[in-house]
Design a protein around this motif. Structure first.
Motif, PDB file in Angstrom:
ATOM      1  N   ASP A 200     -37.129  28.778  70.565  1.00 47.39           N
ATOM      2  CA  ASP A 200     -37.309  29.068  71.992  1.00 47.39           C
ATOM      3  C   ASP A 200     -36.567  28.071  72.882  1.00 47.39           C
ATOM      4  OD1 ASP A 200     -38.711  31.302  71.514  1.00 47.39           O
ATOM      5  OD2 ASP A 200     -40.667  30.566  72.198  1.00 47.39           O
ATOM      6  N   LEU A 203     -33.208  29.545  72.946  1.00 48.27           N
ATOM      7  CA  LEU A 203     -33.230  30.825  73.670  1.00 48.27           C
ATOM      8  C   LEU A 203     -33.334  30.628  75.184  1.00 48.27           C
ATOM      9  CD1 LEU A 203     -33.433  33.971  73.317  1.00 48.27           C
ATOM     10  CD2 LEU A 203     -35.905  33.670  73.351  1.00 48.27           C
ATOM     11  N   THR A 204     -34.001  29.568  75.583  1.00 49.05           N
ATOM     12  CA  THR A 204     -34.222  29.361  77.013  1.00 49.05           C
ATOM     13  C   THR A 204     -33.199  28.405  77.645  1.00 49.05           C
ATOM     14  OG1 THR A 204     -35.847  27.652  76.478  1.00 49.05           O
ATOM     15  CG2 THR A 204     -36.699  29.849  76.942  1.00 49.05           C
ATOM     16  N   LEU A 234     -22.119  29.253  76.322  1.00 51.00           N
ATOM     17  CA  LEU A 234     -21.395  30.324  77.010  1.00 51.00           C
ATOM     18  C   LEU A 234     -19.891  30.093  76.991  1.00 51.00           C
ATOM     19  CD1 LEU A 234     -23.824  30.682  79.964  1.00 51.00           C
ATOM     20  CD2 LEU A 234     -22.955  32.617  78.681  1.00 51.00           C
TER      21      LEU A 234
ATOM     22  N   LEU B 105     -41.236  32.468  82.340  1.00 48.91           N
ATOM     23  CA  LEU B 105     -40.191  31.557  82.810  1.00 48.91           C
ATOM     24  C   LEU B 105     -39.226  31.330  81.663  1.00 48.91           C
ATOM     25  CD1 LEU B 105     -42.184  28.811  84.742  1.00 48.91           C
ATOM     26  CD2 LEU B 105     -40.592  30.454  85.743  1.00 48.91           C
ATOM     27  N   ARG B 106     -37.961  31.186  81.973  1.00 44.88           N
ATOM     28  CA  ARG B 106     -37.000  30.887  80.904  1.00 44.88           C
ATOM     29  C   ARG B 106     -37.101  29.399  80.586  1.00 44.88           C
ATOM     30  NH1 ARG B 106     -30.474  32.108  80.160  1.00 44.88           N
ATOM     31  NH2 ARG B 106     -30.604  32.088  77.919  1.00 44.88           N
ATOM     32  N   HIS B 107     -38.155  29.084  79.889  1.00 42.08           N
ATOM     33  CA  HIS B 107     -38.509  27.714  79.554  1.00 42.08           C
ATOM     34  C   HIS B 107     -39.144  27.775  78.171  1.00 42.08           C
ATOM     35  CE1 HIS B 107     -40.920  23.997  79.683  1.00 42.08           C
ATOM     36  NE2 HIS B 107     -40.031  23.582  80.564  1.00 42.08           N
ATOM     37  N   ALA B 108     -39.019  26.689  77.407  1.00 39.95           N
ATOM     38  CA  ALA B 108     -39.542  26.714  76.030  1.00 39.95           C
ATOM     39  C   ALA B 108     -41.035  27.040  75.999  1.00 39.95           C
ATOM     40  CB  ALA B 108     -39.280  25.374  75.366  1.00 39.95           C
ATOM     41  N   LEU B 111     -42.663  31.563  77.515  1.00 41.59           N
ATOM     42  CA  LEU B 111     -42.507  32.911  76.951  1.00 41.59           C
ATOM     43  C   LEU B 111     -43.747  33.417  76.219  1.00 41.59           C
ATOM     44  CD1 LEU B 111     -38.887  32.533  75.512  1.00 41.59           C
ATOM     45  CD2 LEU B 111     -39.569  33.625  77.639  1.00 41.59           C
ATOM     46  N   GLU B 112     -44.627  32.490  75.858  1.00 36.19           N
ATOM     47  CA  GLU B 112     -45.763  32.855  74.996  1.00 36.19           C
ATOM     48  C   GLU B 112     -46.654  33.920  75.655  1.00 36.19           C
ATOM     49  OE1 GLU B 112     -45.480  31.653  72.132  1.00 36.19           O
ATOM     50  OE2 GLU B 112     -47.348  32.348  71.225  1.00 36.19           O
ATOM     51  N   PHE B 140     -33.460  40.042  79.585  1.00 38.88           N
ATOM     52  CA  PHE B 140     -33.785  38.799  78.875  1.00 38.88           C
ATOM     53  C   PHE B 140     -35.002  38.990  77.969  1.00 38.88           C
ATOM     54  CE2 PHE B 140     -36.138  34.791  78.499  1.00 38.88           C
ATOM     55  CZ  PHE B 140     -35.183  34.057  77.817  1.00 38.88           C
ATOM     56  N   LYS B 143     -34.540  40.337  74.632  1.00 44.26           N
ATOM     57  CA  LYS B 143     -34.024  39.365  73.649  1.00 44.26           C
ATOM     58  C   LYS B 143     -35.144  38.431  73.183  1.00 44.26           C
ATOM     59  CE  LYS B 143     -29.488  40.216  74.289  1.00 44.26           C
ATOM     60  NZ  LYS B 143     -28.568  40.638  73.229  1.00 44.26           N
ATOM     61  N   ALA B 144     -36.100  38.168  74.073  1.00 44.18           N
ATOM     62  CA  ALA B 144     -37.150  37.183  73.758  1.00 44.18           C
ATOM     63  C   ALA B 144     -38.335  37.812  73.033  1.00 44.18           C
ATOM     64  CB  ALA B 144     -37.632  36.529  75.054  1.00 44.18           C
ATOM     65  N   THR B 278     -24.930  29.038  86.381  1.00 44.26           N
ATOM     66  CA  THR B 278     -26.214  28.987  85.678  1.00 44.26           C
ATOM     67  C   THR B 278     -27.375  29.108  86.673  1.00 44.26           C
ATOM     68  OG1 THR B 278     -26.090  26.593  85.686  1.00 44.26           O
ATOM     69  CG2 THR B 278     -25.468  27.679  83.660  1.00 44.26           C
ATOM     70  N   LEU B 297     -35.976  24.495  85.067  1.00 40.87           N
ATOM     71  CA  LEU B 297     -35.354  25.520  84.228  1.00 40.87           C
ATOM     72  C   LEU B 297     -33.865  25.264  84.012  1.00 40.87           C
ATOM     73  CD1 LEU B 297     -36.928  28.798  85.654  1.00 40.87           C
ATOM     74  CD2 LEU B 297     -37.844  27.201  83.987  1.00 40.87           C
ATOM     75  N   PRO B 299     -30.524  22.258  83.724  1.00 44.02           N
ATOM     76  CA  PRO B 299     -30.234  20.840  83.482  1.00 44.02           C
ATOM     77  C   PRO B 299     -29.791  20.167  84.788  1.00 44.02           C
ATOM     78  CG  PRO B 299     -28.508  22.230  82.550  1.00 44.02           C
ATOM     79  CD  PRO B 299     -29.493  23.149  83.181  1.00 44.02           C
ATOM     80  N   TYR B 344     -22.138  35.992  80.730  1.00 40.13           N
ATOM     81  CA  TYR B 344     -23.590  35.827  80.860  1.00 40.13           C
ATOM     82  C   TYR B 344     -24.302  37.143  80.508  1.00 40.13           C
ATOM     83  CZ  TYR B 344     -23.282  31.297  83.173  1.00 40.13           C
ATOM     84  OH  TYR B 344     -23.062  29.957  83.444  1.00 40.13           O
ATOM     85  N   LEU B 345     -25.565  37.008  80.148  1.00 42.67           N
ATOM     86  CA  LEU B 345     -26.391  38.202  79.909  1.00 42.67           C
ATOM     87  C   LEU B 345     -26.573  38.917  81.250  1.00 42.67           C
ATOM     88  CD1 LEU B 345     -28.426  39.764  78.009  1.00 42.67           C
ATOM     89  CD2 LEU B 345     -30.185  38.298  78.978  1.00 42.67           C
TER      90      LEU B 345
END
Lengths: 272, 349
Positions: A200, A203-204, A234, B105-108, B111-112, B140, B143-144, B278, B297, B299, B344-345
């Motif tokens: 993950d 993935l994120t 990318l 959120l696109r965060h580790a 997604l749960e 997204f 994919k997740a 990004t 989310l 860097p 990008y997706l």
């Protein structure tokens, strides 16, 4: 080639007029300007493109330059000698002999440069490693390939290396370049959970090329468990930012999950 | 054109026609009491940004008196707190979750919760429900989440005819009956003129609407924003007085439409788009984010995110809406094209 043809060639050369010399000079200057223009204009245009279009545009530079040089060579040759078979063999033979004796390595690099355009072991925009030097191919010259290392150092590597050295190409003309981020954990933990977390993390990542696969490899080591995320950024130019992002967010996610990182005592501490 | 006049000519979209269209589509599903396949208990409605799925599904839920499920709080998402989901299971009544994109959120750690939600919707344990989702978030989440493709609906894109009908039908007030819309440089009719004028062979038709429909990829919200921005009260100086005044002879009032090439659209540099790609992508994947949520989310430090958002706002690529940053309707087509070219997706619309 008999005495007669050599005599004719010598006569041709001795009768070179002032006009022909001026023409040859003009051809040389025009081609030089044209090549300079190509080498500036095409990369500038390529920088406005993205992804694979950028790489395709950059790959045109050495090909266009070779065509320009070949055209100039033929035009100049026409003005030196009458373009008959005997004359061409004479000139090319003399040229070959001169290059073979006087500048063997130089000639070998030039020939390897032409082979490089055909075999494509590297193209502008590729990330290659030759002789332990890793970097992005910036330009492919007649004699050398110019690469920029991650430390922003420019290295000129002769094409000659092509004959007897391994050329490692990380993306091979595509925009897909696999990156790896390593994590070492204390052996007592739930490996399946860590595997999920690290998947993950990849993935994120906002820099991930999501259309390519993400792999998390797990190996047991004497000091702990080694996890390796394999994923694609990318853009190959983002590889270091991508690995950094994976590492920073991976460590944070593992810490939040209560995982202890492996720590190997320093050798100095172990010694009596 | 004054804002009040624009509001009368192009008011905020009314979702009732969309509610009726969704009703028509779901008629069969709504009358079946016991579904043979539990994975069909939930229906997904996917729409592109500015497609209005949230408003439309909220209106639909109110119309049918179905329970509206609010998304979990940010902390619940990040701490993977499943109590939000358990609360939904406790209610047996049918429900509508208008914005699935607000549940992850696109965060580790982000997604749960949404994976559990999608798993349960697939098994039918959440009961009958409708889930609305932004098309980028859906791309997204596909994919997740490894589950099978659930039943999903999407509204048809608006073509030239749909846009013309929508713009005409939404004009408020009876005094608008004799309103004509003409292109400010050529006098060509952008919307079909009144019926008694259609027979006139000399009437020129503008290419504005086909260009608009193609540019906005059929997304009504973006077409609506550009349409509002294009209206004005006076024609170009180059248009002849005869052409400009011919509507008064026909007892019509004219609303002038700025020619397509004169409409002020964002023109960001490719360097800006590349630097902020990004960030723009992250905003699209979440259908908008607050400044504080955006920074973890990416860097990026919070101050850098703020500076980047300010630059993008200056370039008309993002807008602030109720403390949230979103891709602007005018900027969306440009941003989408750039992200697609950069690998990008992207969504499927």
């Amino acid at each position: 080639m008999n005495d007669d043809s050599i005599h004719r060639l010598a006569m041709n050369l001795s009768h070179l007029g002032q006009t022909a010399l001026v023409q040859m000079l003009l051809i040389a200057v025009t081609v030089w300007l044209l090549i300079s223009l190509i080498q500036r204009l095409v990369p500038a245009l390529a920088s406005r493109l993205s992804g694979r279009h950028r790489l395709h545009a950059l790959a045109l530079v050495p090909v266009l330059r070779l065509l320009a040089i070949a055209a100039a060579f033929l035009l100049i040759l026409q003005r030196i000698v009458e373009p008959t078979f005997e004359n061409l063999v004479g000139v090319l033979g003399a040229l070959g002999l001169a290059l073979g004796f006087a500048a063997k390595d130089y000639a070998s690099s030039l020939i390897a440069g032409i082979v490089a355009l055909y075999e494509l072991p590297y193209r502008p925009g590729d990330w290659i490693e030759v002789d332990g030097i890793y970097g992005e191919v910036r330009t492919i010259g007649m004699r050398t390939v110019e690469i920029v290392t991650p430390e922003d150092t420019v290295a000129h590597i002769p094409h000659l290396k092509l004959w007897n050295q391994a050329i490692l190409n990380a993306n091979d003309g595509s925009q897909y370049l696999q990156c790896e981020a390593d994590f070492y954990l204390h052996p007592h933990h739930d490996a399946a959970q860590v595997h999920r977390i690290l998947h993950d993390v990849a993935l994120t990542s906002p820099l991930l090329q999501i259309d390519r696969s993400i792999n998390v490899i797990v190996r047991e080591k004497p000091f702990g468990t080694h996890y390796r995320i394999k994923a694609y950024p990318l853009d190959p130019r983002q590889q270091f930012a991508f690995v950094t992002d994976l590492t920073v967010r991976g460590k944070a996610a593992l810490r939040d999950a209560g995982m202890a990182l492996a720590s190997v005592p320093a050798i100095a501490e172990q010694s009596p | 054109m004054p804002e009040a006049q624009i509001e009368r000519i192009v008011p905020t979209p009314d979702w009732q026609p969309a509610v009726a269209a969704l009703d028509d589509t779901l008629t069969e599903w709504l009358v079946i009491e016991h579904l043979s396949n539990p994975s069909h208990a939930c229906v997904f409605v996917i729409a592109p940004p500015h497609g209005g799925h949230g408003d439309m599904l909220t209106a639909w839920a109110r119309h049918h008196d179905w329970r509206i499920v609010n998304p979990p709080k940010l902390e619940q998402i990040l701490t993977q707190d499943l109590t939000w989901l358990e609360e939904q299971v406790r209610h047996p009544s049918p429900w509508v979750l208008p914005n699935l994109e607000r549940c992850y959120l696109r965060h580790a750690s982000g997604l749960e919760l949404v994976r559990h939600l999608l798993d349960r919707s697939h098994t039918g344990s959440l009961g009958r429900g409708i889930i609305g989702c932004d098309s980028w978030a859906w791309a997204f989440l596909r994919k997740a989440w490894n589950g099978p493709e659930p039943p999903a609906l999407a509204a048809q894109g608006f073509d030239q005819q749909c846009l013309a009908r929508w713009f005409q039908d939404s004009i408020a007030g009876s005094e608008m009956d004799r309103l004509v819309f003409r292109q400010a440089d050529s006098g060509a009719y952008v919307l079909p003129p009144p019926a008694d004028m259609i027979e006139d062979k000399s009437i020129k038709t503008s290419e504005f609407l086909p260009i608009l429909a193609a540019h906005v990829r059929g997304i009504p919200g973006i077409a609506h924003a550009i349409w509002r921005a294009s209206l004005r009260t006076t024609p170009d100086e180059t248009l002849s007085d005869t052409a400009a005044n011919e509507d008064s002879a026909n007892q019509c009032s004219t609303v002038w439409v700025t020619p397509w090439h004169q409409i002020r659209q964002p023109t960001p540099t490719s360097a800006l788009l590349r630097e902020q790609a990004t960030l723009l992508h992250t905003l699209l994947l979440h259908a908008g984010l607050t400044r504080a949520t955006l920074a973890p989310l990416l860097p990026l430090a919070l101050s850098s995110a703020e500076a980047a958002l300010a630059r993008l706002e200056d370039a008309d690529l993002v807008i602030r809406h109720e403390n949230e940053w979103r891709i602007s309707p005018m900027g969306y087509p440009i941003v989408r094209r750039f992200l697609r070219d950069d690998g990008y997706l992207i969504d499927g619309f």
